[in-house]
Write an enzyme that holds these catalytic residues in place. Sequence first.
Site, mmCIF file in Angstrom:
data_model
loop_
_atom_site.group_PDB
_atom_site.id
_atom_site.type_symbol
_atom_site.label_atom_id
_atom_site.label_comp_id
_atom_site.label_asym_id
_atom_site.label_seq_id
_atom_site.Cartn_x
_atom_site.Cartn_y
_atom_site.Cartn_z
ATOM 1 N N ALA A 12 0.814 -1.210 0.000
ATOM 2 C CA ALA A 12 0.000 0.000 0.000
ATOM 3 C C ALA A 12 0.851 1.264 0.000
ATOM 4 O O ALA A 12 0.364 2.348 0.271
ATOM 5 C CB ALA A 12 -0.914 -0.009 1.226
ATOM 6 N N GLY A 14 2.563 2.575 -2.558
ATOM 7 C CA GLY A 14 2.726 3.219 -3.867
ATOM 8 C C GLY A 14 2.369 4.693 -3.820
ATOM 9 O O GLY A 14 1.565 5.125 -2.996
ATOM 10 N N ARG A 18 -1.479 8.606 -9.966
ATOM 11 C CA ARG A 18 -2.627 8.831 -10.854
ATOM 12 C C ARG A 18 -3.848 9.389 -10.119
ATOM 13 O O ARG A 18 -4.769 9.892 -10.730
ATOM 14 C CB ARG A 18 -2.971 7.518 -11.580
ATOM 15 C CG ARG A 18 -1.909 7.116 -12.600
ATOM 16 C CD ARG A 18 -2.062 5.675 -13.072
ATOM 17 N NE ARG A 18 -1.387 4.721 -12.187
ATOM 18 C CZ ARG A 18 -1.350 3.406 -12.383
ATOM 19 N NH1 ARG A 18 -1.963 2.867 -13.430
ATOM 20 N NH2 ARG A 18 -0.707 2.604 -11.544
ATOM 21 N N LYS A 25 -3.149 6.979 -1.557
ATOM 22 C CA LYS A 25 -4.217 6.402 -2.384
ATOM 23 C C LYS A 25 -5.153 5.478 -1.609
ATOM 24 O O LYS A 25 -6.378 5.598 -1.717
ATOM 25 C CB LYS A 25 -3.598 5.645 -3.567
ATOM 26 C CG LYS A 25 -4.614 4.908 -4.415
ATOM 27 C CD LYS A 25 -4.042 4.388 -5.712
ATOM 28 C CE LYS A 25 -3.335 3.060 -5.564
ATOM 29 N NZ LYS A 25 -2.978 2.468 -6.876
ATOM 30 N N GLY A 141 -1.471 -6.151 -15.851
ATOM 31 C CA GLY A 141 -0.401 -6.985 -16.386
ATOM 32 C C GLY A 141 -1.001 -8.204 -17.087
ATOM 33 O O GLY A 141 -1.971 -8.783 -16.609
ATOM 34 N N GLU A 155 3.884 -6.398 -17.801
ATOM 35 C CA GLU A 155 3.112 -5.190 -17.502
ATOM 36 C C GLU A 155 2.643 -4.547 -18.802
ATOM 37 O O GLU A 155 3.344 -4.605 -19.822
ATOM 38 C CB GLU A 155 3.968 -4.202 -16.708
ATOM 39 C CG GLU A 155 4.258 -4.656 -15.303
ATOM 40 C CD GLU A 155 2.991 -5.026 -14.546
ATOM 41 O OE1 GLU A 155 2.127 -4.159 -14.353
ATOM 42 O OE2 GLU A 155 2.858 -6.200 -14.163
ATOM 43 N N ASN A 170 -3.301 -10.411 -14.730
ATOM 44 C CA ASN A 170 -2.817 -10.675 -13.383
ATOM 45 C C ASN A 170 -3.647 -9.845 -12.403
ATOM 46 O O ASN A 170 -3.602 -8.616 -12.417
ATOM 47 C CB ASN A 170 -1.343 -10.263 -13.286
ATOM 48 C CG ASN A 170 -0.837 -10.294 -11.855
ATOM 49 O OD1 ASN A 170 -1.268 -11.121 -11.067
ATOM 50 N ND2 ASN A 170 0.083 -9.380 -11.537
ATOM 51 N N ASN A 228 -6.701 3.051 -9.484
ATOM 52 C CA ASN A 228 -5.496 3.840 -9.723
ATOM 53 C C ASN A 228 -5.790 5.322 -9.904
ATOM 54 O O ASN A 228 -4.912 6.151 -9.724
ATOM 55 C CB ASN A 228 -4.746 3.289 -10.940
ATOM 56 C CG ASN A 228 -4.277 1.861 -10.685
ATOM 57 O OD1 ASN A 228 -3.577 1.596 -9.721
ATOM 58 N ND2 ASN A 228 -4.707 0.933 -11.522
ATOM 59 N N ASN A 377 -47.419 18.799 23.651
ATOM 60 C CA ASN A 377 -47.480 19.324 22.287
ATOM 61 C C ASN A 377 -46.680 20.614 22.205
ATOM 62 O O ASN A 377 -46.874 21.537 23.004
ATOM 63 C CB ASN A 377 -48.935 19.599 21.908
ATOM 64 C CG ASN A 377 -49.052 19.988 20.442
ATOM 65 O OD1 ASN A 377 -48.957 19.139 19.565
ATOM 66 N ND2 ASN A 377 -49.217 21.278 20.198
HETATM 67 C C1 UD1 Z 1 -0.026 -4.168 -10.480
HETATM 68 C C2 UD1 Z 1 0.655 -5.395 -11.121
HETATM 69 C C3 UD1 Z 1 -0.111 -5.794 -12.379
HETATM 70 C C4 UD1 Z 1 -1.533 -6.105 -11.986
HETATM 71 C C5 UD1 Z 1 -2.182 -4.934 -11.252
HETATM 72 C C6 UD1 Z 1 -3.502 -5.336 -10.668
HETATM 73 C C7 UD1 Z 1 3.049 -5.281 -10.622
HETATM 74 C C8 UD1 Z 1 4.401 -4.950 -11.163
HETATM 75 N N1 UD1 Z 1 2.028 -5.064 -11.448
HETATM 76 O O1 UD1 Z 1 0.035 -3.079 -11.404
HETATM 77 O O2 UD1 Z 1 0.481 -6.927 -12.972
HETATM 78 O O3 UD1 Z 1 -2.290 -6.436 -13.141
HETATM 79 O O4 UD1 Z 1 -1.371 -4.494 -10.151
HETATM 80 O O5 UD1 Z 1 -4.126 -4.234 -10.033
HETATM 81 O O6 UD1 Z 1 2.942 -5.751 -9.500
HETATM 82 N N2 UD1 Z 1 3.112 -0.477 -4.132
HETATM 83 C C9 UD1 Z 1 3.985 -0.403 -3.053
HETATM 84 N N3 UD1 Z 1 5.274 -0.006 -3.274
HETATM 85 C C10 UD1 Z 1 5.755 0.268 -4.497
HETATM 86 C C11 UD1 Z 1 4.870 0.163 -5.592
HETATM 87 C C12 UD1 Z 1 3.564 -0.209 -5.390
HETATM 88 O O7 UD1 Z 1 3.589 -0.641 -1.909
HETATM 89 O O8 UD1 Z 1 6.942 0.600 -4.597
HETATM 90 C C13 UD1 Z 1 1.710 -0.863 -3.907
HETATM 91 C C14 UD1 Z 1 0.717 0.212 -4.315
HETATM 92 O O9 UD1 Z 1 0.395 1.051 -3.234
HETATM 93 C C15 UD1 Z 1 -0.506 -0.590 -4.768
HETATM 94 C C16 UD1 Z 1 0.087 -1.929 -5.187
HETATM 95 O O10 UD1 Z 1 1.397 -1.985 -4.679
HETATM 96 O O11 UD1 Z 1 -1.412 -0.803 -3.697
HETATM 97 C C17 UD1 Z 1 0.125 -2.076 -6.704
HETATM 98 O O12 UD1 Z 1 0.831 -0.989 -7.262
HETATM 99 P P1 UD1 Z 1 0.277 -0.215 -8.532
HETATM 100 O O13 UD1 Z 1 1.223 0.883 -8.841
HETATM 101 O O14 UD1 Z 1 -1.152 0.125 -8.367
HETATM 102 O O15 UD1 Z 1 0.462 -1.366 -9.636
HETATM 103 P P2 UD1 Z 1 -0.350 -1.525 -10.986
HETATM 104 O O16 UD1 Z 1 0.257 -0.647 -12.017
HETATM 105 O O17 UD1 Z 1 -1.788 -1.400 -10.718
HETATM 106 MG MG MG Z 2 -2.959 -0.770 -9.073
#
Ligand code: UD1
Ligand code: MG
Length: 454
Positions: A12, A14, A18, A25, A141, A155, A170, A228, A377
Site C-alpha cells: 500500500a 505506492g 494517478r 491512495k 499486467g 506489464e 494478473n 489507480n 405538544n
Molecule cells: C499491479 C501489477 C499488475 C496487476 C495490477 C492489478 C506489478 C508490477 N504489477 O500493477 O500486474 O495487473 O497491479 O491491479 O505488480 N506499491 C507499493 N510499493 C511500491 C509500488 C507499489 O507498496 O513501490 C503498492 C501500491 O500502493 C498498490 C500496489 O502496490 O497498492 C500495486 O501498485 P500499482 O502501482 O497500483 O500497480 P499496478 O500498475 O496497478
Molecule cells: Mg494498481
Amino acid sequence: MANREVRAIVLAAGKGTRMKSARPKVLHELCGRPMLWYVLRALREAGVSDVLVVASPDLEKNIAALGARSVVQREQLGTGHAVRIALDAMDAGNGPILIAYGDMPLVPPEIFRDVLGGLHDSAAPSLALVTVKMPLPSNFGRVIRNGTRVERIVEARDATPAELLVDEMNAGIYAFAEPELRHAVAQIDNKNAQGEYYLTDTISGLMRAGKSVVPVVAGDHLDVVGINDRAELALARREMNARLCERHMRDGVTIVDPATTYLEPELKIGADTVIYPNTTIGRLSEVGERCTLGPGTRLSAAIVGNGCVIRESVVADSELADDVHVGPFAHLREHARLEAGVRIGNFVEVKNSRLGPGVKANHLSYIGDADVGERSNIGAGTITCNFDGVRKNKTVIGRDVRIGSNTMLIAPVEIGDEALTGAGSVVTKDVGPKARVAGNPARPLPEKVPREPR
Ligand code: UD1
Ligand code: MG
C-alpha cells in the site's frame, strides 16, 4: 487448509500518482471506508489475522487504527521491492504467504481462500496467483502462457502489441511458499519501462528454477479491479454500493432505486423496510423493520426502531424508538432521543433532547438541550432559547403540556405537568403544574371563573 499460520503482506506504499492527491491512495474512501479497510476485512474473513501492510511514511500512522501492523517503504521502487522490505521485517517461516494490493477493495474473501487452496493443492507448491479475463483495453499486467502453463507476466507498459491483445490479466493476488518467495524476490531487477522492481518478475525466476506456478482463475473481473485514479474509484464505489444494496434486498429490504441509495458496510436494516431514492445511510446506523426511509433522507449513526417514517430529513447521532414519524425537512442531531410515537414535522430541529412517548412538534421549532414529557405538544414556532451567550442551558417540560405557538422558553426553565403557555409567550421563569401563562415576559393568566348558567 488451516489458515491460522498464513501470513499476509498488503502492498500500500505506492505513490498513487494517478490519483493526483495529497492523501495516500489507499485511504481514499468508497462507501464510507478507506479502500484498504476492505482489503483488510476480506483477509480477516478469509481467516488471515497476521497482516503486515507496506506503507509509505505518510500512510504508516493510519495503519494501526485499521487493525494491522505496518512497515515503511521509504522509496517506492516497485511491488517487488515492497515485498522485499516486508520480508526483511518478518521472521523467516515455512507457511504460505498471501500477497495482495491495498487498492483492490472489491476482493471477496473467497478469492483469498481459493488462491491459498491453489498453492496447497499443487504438487510442488511455490506460487498460486489469481488471473482473470477482462475486457480490453486494460492497464493490468498480461498473463503470458505457454500452452496451459503460466510463463510470465508482462506489464501493460512493457508489452508488445501482440501481448496487449491477451485478455487474461494478473489480478495481483498471490499465495507464495515462503522459502521460494524469499529466494525469487532477491533475484529480480528493475530493467523495464518504469525502472521498478516488479513482484511479477518472480514468476520467470521460479519457472527457470523448475518450480510450478498455479493459475487460479477468478470468475468476475469486477472482484479484482484495482483503483489507480478517481474515475476507477467512482466505478468501484458504484459496484460496492450495488453489492451492499443487493445484500440488504436479499435480506428483505425494498430499495426502490439502488443507484441513488447510498449505503455503507456494517449497517443493520430490518425486513420490510422500504428505502426511497436519494437516501444515504451510514456510520453504523441501525434501522428496524417496516420503516419508510426517504426520499431524500440521510441517516448517520442513527438508531431507528420499528415502523418509523423518515422523509426528506437528516438524522445524525440520534435514536428513535418505534413508530416515530419525522419530516419532511426535519433535522435531528447530537443525541436526540425520540420515544415511541413521537411526531416531528417540517422545519423542526432537535438537538441533545429527549422527547417522551407521543410528543408532537409538528412545525418550525428548535428543541435543544430539553427533556419533554409524554404527550406534550410543542406549538409551531417554539424555541428553546438554550444558549445565554456563555453556556447551554436546559429546558424541562413535563407531561401533557401545551406549549403555544411561537413560545420562547428562556433556559434554564421548567414547565410543570399539564401546564399551558399562550401563543407568543416569552417564558423567563419556571411554570408550575397545570399553570397557564402568557405574554412577554410570561405571567399567570387569570383563573377561569366558571360561569353561572343563565
Ligand atoms: C499491479 C501489477 C499488475 C496487476 C495490477 C492489478 C506489478 C508490477 N504489477 O500493477 O500486474 O495487473 O497491479 O491491479 O505488480 N506499491 C507499493 N510499493 C511500491 C509500488 C507499489 O507498496 O513501490 C503498492 C501500491 O500502493 C498498490 C500496489 O502496490 O497498492 C500495486 O501498485 P500499482 O502501482 O497500483 O500497480 P499496478 O500498475 O496497478
Ligand atoms: Mg494498481
